[in-house]
Design a protein around this motif. Structure first.
Motif, PDB file in Angstrom:
ATOM      1  N   ILE A  28      68.753  51.631  29.074  1.00  0.00           N
ATOM      2  CA  ILE A  28      69.062  51.487  27.650  1.00  0.00           C
ATOM      3  C   ILE A  28      69.771  50.153  27.450  1.00  0.00           C
ATOM      4  CG2 ILE A  28      70.352  52.458  25.704  1.00  0.00           C
ATOM      5  CD1 ILE A  28      68.075  54.258  26.550  1.00  0.00           C
ATOM      6  N   ALA A  29      69.214  49.328  26.581  1.00  0.00           N
ATOM      7  CA  ALA A  29      69.823  48.027  26.271  1.00  0.00           C
ATOM      8  C   ALA A  29      69.575  47.717  24.804  1.00  0.00           C
ATOM      9  CB  ALA A  29      69.243  46.935  27.170  1.00  0.00           C
ATOM     10  N   PRO A  30      70.340  48.365  23.900  1.00  0.00           N
ATOM     11  CA  PRO A  30      70.106  48.146  22.470  1.00  0.00           C
ATOM     12  C   PRO A  30      70.441  46.721  22.047  1.00  0.00           C
ATOM     13  CG  PRO A  30      72.121  49.386  22.803  1.00  0.00           C
ATOM     14  CD  PRO A  30      71.473  49.243  24.150  1.00  0.00           C
ATOM     15  N   VAL A  31      69.729  46.267  21.030  1.00  0.00           N
ATOM     16  CA  VAL A  31      70.014  44.970  20.413  1.00  0.00           C
ATOM     17  C   VAL A  31      70.194  45.249  18.928  1.00  0.00           C
ATOM     18  CG1 VAL A  31      69.163  42.657  19.922  1.00  0.00           C
ATOM     19  CG2 VAL A  31      68.650  43.733  22.128  1.00  0.00           C
ATOM     20  N   LEU A  32      71.406  45.020  18.418  1.00  0.00           N
ATOM     21  CA  LEU A  32      71.740  45.409  17.056  1.00  0.00           C
ATOM     22  C   LEU A  32      71.682  44.241  16.094  1.00  0.00           C
ATOM     23  CD1 LEU A  32      74.776  47.735  17.829  1.00  0.00           C
ATOM     24  CD2 LEU A  32      72.362  48.321  17.709  1.00  0.00           C
ATOM     25  N   ILE A  33      71.131  44.515  14.924  1.00  0.00           N
ATOM     26  CA  ILE A  33      71.158  43.545  13.835  1.00  0.00           C
ATOM     27  C   ILE A  33      72.517  43.685  13.151  1.00  0.00           C
ATOM     28  CG2 ILE A  33      70.130  42.896  11.626  1.00  0.00           C
ATOM     29  CD1 ILE A  33      67.500  44.150  12.723  1.00  0.00           C
ATOM     30  N   LEU A  86      77.782  47.351  20.801  1.00  0.00           N
ATOM     31  CA  LEU A  86      78.548  47.784  19.624  1.00  0.00           C
ATOM     32  C   LEU A  86      79.771  46.902  19.410  1.00  0.00           C
ATOM     33  CD1 LEU A  86      78.564  51.689  19.674  1.00  0.00           C
ATOM     34  CD2 LEU A  86      77.955  50.244  17.730  1.00  0.00           C
ATOM     35  N   VAL A  87      80.524  46.654  20.480  1.00  0.00           N
ATOM     36  CA  VAL A  87      81.727  45.830  20.374  1.00  0.00           C
ATOM     37  C   VAL A  87      81.369  44.423  19.913  1.00  0.00           C
ATOM     38  CG1 VAL A  87      83.532  44.693  21.751  1.00  0.00           C
ATOM     39  CG2 VAL A  87      83.172  47.155  21.953  1.00  0.00           C
ATOM     40  N   MET A 169      60.485  51.015  23.191  1.00  0.00           N
ATOM     41  CA  MET A 169      60.465  51.996  22.100  1.00  0.00           C
ATOM     42  C   MET A 169      61.754  52.814  22.053  1.00  0.00           C
ATOM     43  SD  MET A 169      56.523  53.360  21.837  1.00  0.00           S
ATOM     44  CE  MET A 169      56.311  53.761  23.576  1.00  0.00           C
ATOM     45  N   ILE A 170      62.268  53.190  23.225  1.00  0.00           N
ATOM     46  CA  ILE A 170      63.515  53.962  23.271  1.00  0.00           C
ATOM     47  C   ILE A 170      64.677  53.086  22.802  1.00  0.00           C
ATOM     48  CG2 ILE A 170      65.157  55.118  24.818  1.00  0.00           C
ATOM     49  CD1 ILE A 170      62.638  56.068  26.425  1.00  0.00           C
ATOM     50  N   ASP A 171      64.711  51.835  23.255  1.00  0.00           N
ATOM     51  CA  ASP A 171      65.750  50.897  22.797  1.00  0.00           C
ATOM     52  C   ASP A 171      65.721  50.724  21.284  1.00  0.00           C
ATOM     53  OD1 ASP A 171      67.073  50.328  25.135  1.00  0.00           O
ATOM     54  OD2 ASP A 171      65.944  48.516  25.574  1.00  0.00           O
ATOM     55  N   ALA A 172      64.512  50.655  20.709  1.00  0.00           N
ATOM     56  CA  ALA A 172      64.390  50.478  19.256  1.00  0.00           C
ATOM     57  C   ALA A 172      64.986  51.666  18.517  1.00  0.00           C
ATOM     58  CB  ALA A 172      62.927  50.279  18.863  1.00  0.00           C
ATOM     59  N   ALA A 173      64.736  52.883  19.014  1.00  0.00           N
ATOM     60  CA  ALA A 173      65.288  54.078  18.361  1.00  0.00           C
ATOM     61  C   ALA A 173      66.802  54.136  18.502  1.00  0.00           C
ATOM     62  CB  ALA A 173      64.650  55.340  18.948  1.00  0.00           C
TER      63      ALA A 173
END
Length: 193
Positions: A28-33, A86-87, A169-173
């Motif tokens: 898991i490596a989310p990228v947040l706008i 998040l931080v 796809m999992i990261d996008a969700a």
């Protein structure tokens, strides 16, 4: 005639064997706008934490003939990359992060409740549905704010996605559900109070 039946039989075995999908482990490596509409400019120090409340690392199966052996699991540490992203996003919004052991004026805990992956067979191809649910608990003084956020994304594919495609796809969700936390104006108002 016997050789025709044998050829058909072995052909069917090869076809069924080709439908077996192997297990996958995804990171898991989310990228947040970062939302432009909310700027905290918060002088107070805040502490942030991520907890994984899922009972298992298995998020679902890839489907196929032997679905039980085609599990998709997340790697051992999903909390660290989520917390770091998040931080980073909250700092870009103006929040000041305090380290463990330092006094904090506010605290925010993000709890991962579910990450679910479903592969639904269609007439042609598959429909991949990924859902994620997180909760937040924020504390300022003796007051508490709680919120629950959900995201569901569906993608149609012609063949079973490989590990890299599933990871994206999992990261996008996961990214989408965390962005819902970032855009919760009530949460930001509470943390400023």
């Amino acid at each position: 005639m016997k050789s025709v039946y044998q050829t058909v039989f072995f052909g069917l075995l090869l076809l069924l064997g080709g439908c077996a999908l192997s297990p996958q482990t995804v990171s898991i490596a989310p990228v947040l706008i970062r939302p432009n509409s909310i700027k905290a400019a918060m002088a107070k120090g805040s502490r942030y934490d991520v907890a994984d409340n899922r009972g298992t690392a298995v998020v679902g199966t890839r489907g196929g003939v032997y679905a039980d052996t085609s599990e998709i699991t997340t790697d051992a540490d999903v909390k660290t990359p989520m917390r770091e992203e998040l931080v980073s996003a909250l700092q870009a919004m103006g929040y000041r992060v305090v380290q463990a052991g330092e006094p904090a004026d506010a605290a925010l805990s993000v709890i991962i409740d579910t990450i679910k992956y479903s592969a639904i067979d269609k007439t042609v191809g598959k429909s991949i549905e990924i859902a994620a649910t997180v909760r937040v608990i924020s504390k300022v003084g003796n007051r508490e704010y709680t919120g629950r956020y959900r995201s569901k994304r569906t993608t149609d594919v012609l063949k079973a996605p490989d590990a890299t495609e599933n990871e994206k796809m999992i990261d996008a969700a996961v990214s989408h559900v965390l962005e819902r936390v970032l855009t919760d104006s009530e949460l930001h108002t509470f943390m400023h109070s």
